[in-house]
Design an enzyme around this catalytic site. Structure first.
Site, PDB file in Angstrom:
ATOM      1  CB  CYS A  77      -0.935  -0.004   1.213  1.00  0.00           C
ATOM      2  SG  CYS A  77      -2.051   1.419   1.282  1.00  0.00           S
ATOM      3  CB  CYS A 126      -0.744   2.480   3.944  1.00  0.00           C
ATOM      4  SG  CYS A 126      -2.339   1.885   3.370  1.00  0.00           S
ATOM      5  CG  ASP A 127       3.039   1.315   4.596  1.00  0.00           C
ATOM      6  OD1 ASP A 127       2.492   1.804   5.595  1.00  0.00           O
ATOM      7  OD2 ASP A 127       2.900   0.131   4.249  1.00  0.00           O
TER       8      ASP A 127
END
Length: 591
Positions: A351, A354-355
């Site tokens: 992701c 997300c990261d």
């Protein structure tokens, strides 16, 4: 498993084995160090080193492993002294010289790594061989006496008597910290830490009681709503349904899902700071439980929607319910290359949204050729220094618009006909004073990747700080096959009606990644979980599905009081033949 674990600890006794329960949400460093991927996980230590480890709720296996490590511990807790060996040979073979005895003893010592004594398995082995030869074994002494093996025994022996303290008027009960030496300060600090540890151990009992309180107990009537899944969508639905008084039953394995397995901090969920994925899920679960949600630690294998009420089948039981919210999420697809599993959370991710911010100004690698890979590459290109995108073919499968943007982006380098063979990591540097278990593989961070040209078979190593696998997701909806309709454009994803969470089957709702093939974020999943709970609540109200248990109790109470119950609509009954809804009968008629 918590009650079983506690009962086993009481049966065995802390003098034979020390039982410790670790909160992986607060001690996420330990989860990463020992590669905890599911709960419950049991790790066994012997002599300060990891002896065994297994995951799952196997009571028999837990007891068996505990008995085995205790037996091993008892066998290792022996020492054969040179004096006992000399006395033994004088009795069974007096002709044996002192030099010969010393040679035998030295061989035993040599079998024990890093020791100057004949002890443990080596001492037992020597004793067995001597017994086989001379029909008698030498005397083995215990390394640790039984009293010394009991927790707190050293503390008790050194504990000053309160009566002695009270009788002394010249000595204060507490040290004067201003006049204390450094050694006295450290000693006092250690004492206070011991008191805190003992208090934490006592508080663990309260955790067990809370866990039992929130466990699902099957009743005599159908549930009003069952939520399948324990991620953000499921927990959000549970909070909303519980606050509406529906007492939802949440069915989910103890650990699983993308957010639950996310060891790094969750930075893109509003209002949360310095919290890992497991910590976020744990907080949501605690909130849902506080409003009355109950939990069944199991996995759903099938749903029966052929009649009413609906039936949810798990590995262990079947639960009747008026409505179902499916929030099982979607699992990321993985390549299965070396280093991929070991470094999840250490530079390997699925992701970018997300990261990606973690790797600002660094070099990253993206694997894939579809829309997901294009989107991840474009997201990473905003913050990363360089993005390398590899694809096993000579053209992308993604939409032309996205593909063209990637091709034209100055920060993205594309390598066609290339596959990922291995992810290379570097062990995390420990600080001075940290305890390192040499038998345990140390956590690693991504430092490079081995890629290969499929045409020339030439392998190249490139330096990267993160690897993003973007080859798609697989919704966890196999148990819904043949029951609800699926999205034709996105195979495996549940099709919902309009902007609602309703599926093609009345009473079944879908929330989170099972029906979202576009966003797949924790925050969007939580929002759709709340919507599903609201849709389910509205459905139950429209169909007249009330609380049968309360209605039944009221009718019985009226009968006991010799009062004729009023004629009223009490709860929804289903037609036996066709499973149709909207047919209401009074409880008086049923009785």
């Amino acid at each position: 498993m918590a009650p079983i674990f506690k009962k086993l600890a009481e049966e065995v006794g802390q003098d034979k084995a020390v039982f410790v329960k670790v909160d992986t949400n607060s001690q996420h460093e330990l989860s990463s160090k020992y590669q905890i991927r599911s709960l419950p996980t049991f790790v066994f230590f012997l002599g300060g080193k990891k002896w065994n480890q297994f995951s799952g709720a196997g009571e028999g296996q837990l007891k068996q492993m505990t008995q085995q490590i205790i037996r091993q511990s008892e066998m290792d807790n022996v020492v054969l002294s040179i004096d006992n060996l000399t006395s033994y040979y004088k009795e069974v073979e007096p002709s044996k010289t002192g030099a010969d005895i010393q040679t035998v003893y030295d061989k035993c010592v040599g079998m024990v790594k890093g020791s100057t004594q004949c002890m443990g398995a080596a001492a037992n082995q020597l004793a067995r061989r001597l017994k086989k030869k001379y029909k008698k074994a030498p005397q083995l002494d215990k390394i640790f006496a039984d009293d010394a093996r009991k927790p707190g025994s050293a503390k008790e022996s050194n504990k000053p008597q309160e009566e002695t303290k009270k009788s002394s008027s010249t000595r204060p009960d507490k040290p004067n910290l201003q006049l204390a030496t450094k050694e006295q300060l450290m000693e006092e600090l250690e004492k206070r830490l011991d008191v805190e540890r003992e208090q934490e151990a006592e508080n663990e009992d309260d955790d067990d009681e809370t866990e039992n309180k929130n466990s699902y107990v099957k009743g005599d009537f159908p549930e009003r709503v069952v939520i399948i899944g324990g991620g953000p969508a499921g927990m959000s639905a549970a909070i909303y349904a519980a606050r509406a008084g529906l007492v939802p039953v949440v069915i989910a394995p103890p650990m699983g899902g993308q957010l639950q397995g996310k060891g790094v901090d969750v930075e893109n969920y509003p209002g949360l700071h310095n919290m890992t994925g497991p910590g976020v899920v744990s907080a949501m679960r605690t909130q849902a439980a506080s409003f009355g949600a109950v939990f069944e630690m199991d996995q759903v294998v099938a749903i029966d929607a052929s009649s009413r009420p609906l039936v949810v089948k798990t590995n262990e039981t079947s639960i009747e319910t008026h409505s179902i919210i499916v929030a099982t999420g979607a699992e990321s697809k993985w390549l299965g290359v070396p280093g991929e599993y070991e470094m999840r959370g250490g530079g390997v991710s699925t992701c970018a949204t997300c990261d990606g911010a973690i790797y600002r100004g660094k070099d990253v690698l993206v694997v894939g050729g579809g829309d997901s890979a294009m989107e991840d590459a474009l997201v990473l290109a905003r913050t990363s220094r360089k993005v390398t995108l590899i694809h096993r073919r000579d053209s992308f499968r993604a939409s032309k618009v996205l593909a063209q943007r990637v091709i034209e982006h100055p920060s993205i380098t594309i390598m066609w006909n290339t596959v990922l063979n291995q992810i290379i990591g570097e062990a995390i540097q420990t600080e001075e004073g940290d305890i390192v278990d040499m038998d345990q593989e140390q956590p690693k961070l991504v430092k490079a990747a081995k890629i290969m040209d499929i045409n020339t078979q030439e392998e190249t190593t490139i330096a990267v700080d993160a690897v993003f696998i973007a080859i798609g997701h697989t919704p966890t909806t196999q148990f819904l096959a043949g029951i609800v309709e699926f999205d034709e454009e996105h195979p495996g994803y549940v099709k919902t009606v309009g902007r609602s969470t309703k599926t093609s089957v009345a009473g079944i709702f879908a929330a989170g990644d099972v029906s979202d093939a576009v966003y797949r974020q924790a925050i969007t999943s939580a929002g759709s979980g709340a919507a599903a709970a609201l849709d389910a609540e509205r459905y139950l109200s429209e169909e007249g599905l009330g609380n049968e248990a309360a209605e039944f109790e009221a009718a019985l109470m009226a009968e006991l009081m010799d009062e004729a119950p009023e004629e009223r609509i009490s709860y929804n009954a289903y037609i036996d033949a066709g499973g149709k809804v909207n047919m209401k009968e009074s409880l008086a008629t049923e009785l």
